[in-house]
Design a protein around this motif. Structure first.
Motif, mmCIF file in Angstrom:
data_model
loop_
_atom_site.group_PDB
_atom_site.id
_atom_site.type_symbol
_atom_site.label_atom_id
_atom_site.label_comp_id
_atom_site.label_asym_id
_atom_site.label_seq_id
_atom_site.Cartn_x
_atom_site.Cartn_y
_atom_site.Cartn_z
ATOM 1 N N UNK A 40 51.791 50.416 10.965
ATOM 2 C CA UNK A 40 50.660 51.242 11.853
ATOM 3 C C UNK A 40 50.898 52.840 11.690
ATOM 4 N N UNK A 41 51.837 53.508 11.558
ATOM 5 C CA UNK A 41 51.933 54.850 11.356
ATOM 6 C C UNK A 41 51.697 55.213 9.993
ATOM 7 N N UNK A 42 51.952 54.315 9.033
ATOM 8 C CA UNK A 42 51.301 54.813 7.435
ATOM 9 C C UNK A 42 50.102 54.555 7.388
ATOM 10 N N UNK A 43 49.440 53.445 8.353
ATOM 11 C CA UNK A 43 48.123 53.330 8.044
ATOM 12 C C UNK A 43 47.353 54.688 8.603
ATOM 13 N N UNK A 44 48.058 54.982 9.783
ATOM 14 C CA UNK A 44 47.228 56.333 10.321
ATOM 15 C C UNK A 44 47.297 57.578 9.493
ATOM 16 N N UNK A 45 48.347 57.459 8.652
ATOM 17 C CA UNK A 45 48.395 58.857 7.937
ATOM 18 C C UNK A 45 47.571 58.603 6.661
ATOM 19 N N UNK A 46 47.340 57.279 6.112
ATOM 20 C CA UNK A 46 46.263 57.195 5.088
ATOM 21 C C UNK A 46 45.188 57.414 5.411
ATOM 22 N N UNK A 47 44.960 56.751 6.703
ATOM 23 C CA UNK A 47 43.477 57.117 7.224
ATOM 24 C C UNK A 47 42.894 58.518 7.100
ATOM 25 N N UNK A 48 43.915 59.492 7.393
ATOM 26 C CA UNK A 48 43.533 60.782 7.576
ATOM 27 C C UNK A 48 43.336 61.398 6.058
ATOM 28 N N UNK A 49 44.011 60.966 5.240
ATOM 29 C CA UNK A 49 43.798 61.263 3.879
ATOM 30 C C UNK A 49 42.469 60.794 3.292
ATOM 31 N N UNK A 50 42.063 59.479 3.435
ATOM 32 C CA UNK A 50 40.998 58.784 3.028
ATOM 33 C C UNK A 50 39.806 59.398 3.719
ATOM 34 N N UNK A 51 39.860 59.816 5.135
ATOM 35 C CA UNK A 51 38.944 60.564 5.385
ATOM 36 C C UNK A 51 38.290 61.654 5.047
ATOM 37 N N UNK A 52 38.979 62.260 4.093
ATOM 38 C CA UNK A 52 38.551 63.452 3.263
ATOM 39 C C UNK A 52 37.809 63.148 2.295
ATOM 40 N N UNK A 53 37.770 61.736 1.880
ATOM 41 C CA UNK A 53 36.940 61.519 0.632
ATOM 42 C C UNK A 53 36.637 59.845 0.744
ATOM 43 N N UNK A 54 35.473 59.549 1.357
ATOM 44 C CA UNK A 54 35.211 58.165 1.721
ATOM 45 C C UNK A 54 35.155 57.201 0.433
ATOM 46 N N UNK A 55 34.654 57.841 -0.661
ATOM 47 C CA UNK A 55 34.590 57.022 -1.657
ATOM 48 C C UNK A 55 35.709 56.319 -2.142
ATOM 49 N N UNK A 56 36.856 57.234 -1.992
ATOM 50 C CA UNK A 56 38.105 56.695 -2.119
ATOM 51 C C UNK A 56 38.514 55.339 -1.361
ATOM 52 N N UNK A 57 38.016 55.325 -0.282
ATOM 53 C CA UNK A 57 38.414 54.255 0.700
ATOM 54 C C UNK A 57 37.512 53.078 0.007
ATOM 55 N N UNK A 58 36.421 53.391 -0.390
ATOM 56 C CA UNK A 58 35.625 52.171 -0.939
ATOM 57 C C UNK A 58 36.358 51.566 -2.043
ATOM 58 N N UNK A 59 36.882 52.515 -3.028
ATOM 59 C CA UNK A 59 37.811 51.917 -3.974
ATOM 60 C C UNK A 59 38.926 51.293 -3.870
ATOM 61 N N UNK A 60 39.578 51.725 -2.635
ATOM 62 C CA UNK A 60 40.845 50.998 -2.373
ATOM 63 C C UNK A 60 40.483 49.379 -1.707
ATOM 64 N N UNK A 61 39.221 49.139 -1.092
ATOM 65 C CA UNK A 61 38.881 47.864 -0.839
ATOM 66 C C UNK A 61 38.410 47.044 -2.022
#
Length: 230
Positions: A40-61
């Protein structure tokens, strides 16, 4: 489901391939099962990073879904069974215990409860309208539903423990799919696994992260009906 925490990014999307590759490498290398922090803590930290560049979140999925499909296809081929990545349930029903649920150890080095949960959390909510403008929303939806299908198949057929992290992932996939479909205005039909699960009304006990104590319950069919049929 009071344990769920959802993120919402508010930053503009910029196209910087080098920076995006560096960000993807950072979250891949620094977070996951090898990290001592809770999922849970890791996901929160990763979300903060991915929020800076939404296309990277798309690539993760996309990478996670593609990697999972490759693993499922390989297993099915060894059993001489067909693989349909829009509906894994028939494969699980045919193969049963001969299949291994692969999502905890994919070659892409992305973890479902860390990277995927974080990516889903930042692509929904207030960012959904922006996301559908900067990516292919139908493909993104397909990946979300594919991962959701495999997640719940793991609970049903793969003996995967349904703990808080598992329930959080499922809910984030469902609510982000809801938000993207609403932002699209004219979304594609819901896939067959979702429709099948919507016809059910089974509650599943959710355990704490240690797997020793019940902390609540999740009813996937009910959650899908309430979120995806609105």
């Amino acid at each position: 489901m009071r344990w769920l925490r959802f993120g919402s990014a508010k930053r503009p999307v910029e196209h910087d391939p080098a920076r995006q590759q560096a960000l993807l490498a950072e979250v891949r290398q620094n977070f996951g099962a090898q990290n001592q922090a809770s999922f849970a803590d890791q996901a929160e930290a990763v979300a903060k990073l991915l929020a800076e560049d939404l296309p990277v979140a798309v690539v993760v999925l996309r990478e996670f879904a593609d990697s999972a499909y490759a693993q499922m296809y390989h297993q099915a081929a060894n059993l001489r069974l067909a693989t349909d990545r829009t509906n894994y349930r028939p494969l699980w029903q045919s193969a049963g215990t001969h299949l291994q649920w692969p999502l905890f150890a994919l070659p892409c080095a992305l973890h479902p409860y860390v990277h995927v949960s974080a990516a889903a959390s930042v692509l929904g909510g207030g960012e959904a309208r922006q996301v559908v403008r900067v990516t292919d929303p139908e493909q993104l939806l397909a990946h979300l539903f594919e991962i959701l299908d495999l997640t719940i198949a793991g609970w049903e057929f793969g003996r995967v423990r349904v703990d808080v992290d598992a329930a959080t992932l499922a809910m984030r996939l469902i609510t982000t799919a809801r938000d993207l479909r609403a932002a699209m205005g004219n979304p594609p039909p819901l896939p067959n696994p979702v429709r099948e699960l919507m016809r059910r009304n089974n509650s599943i006990t959710v355990l704490d992260p240690s797997g020793t104590r019940p902390v609540g319950a999740i009813n996937p069919g009910k959650e899908m009906r309430e979120n995806l049929l609105a």
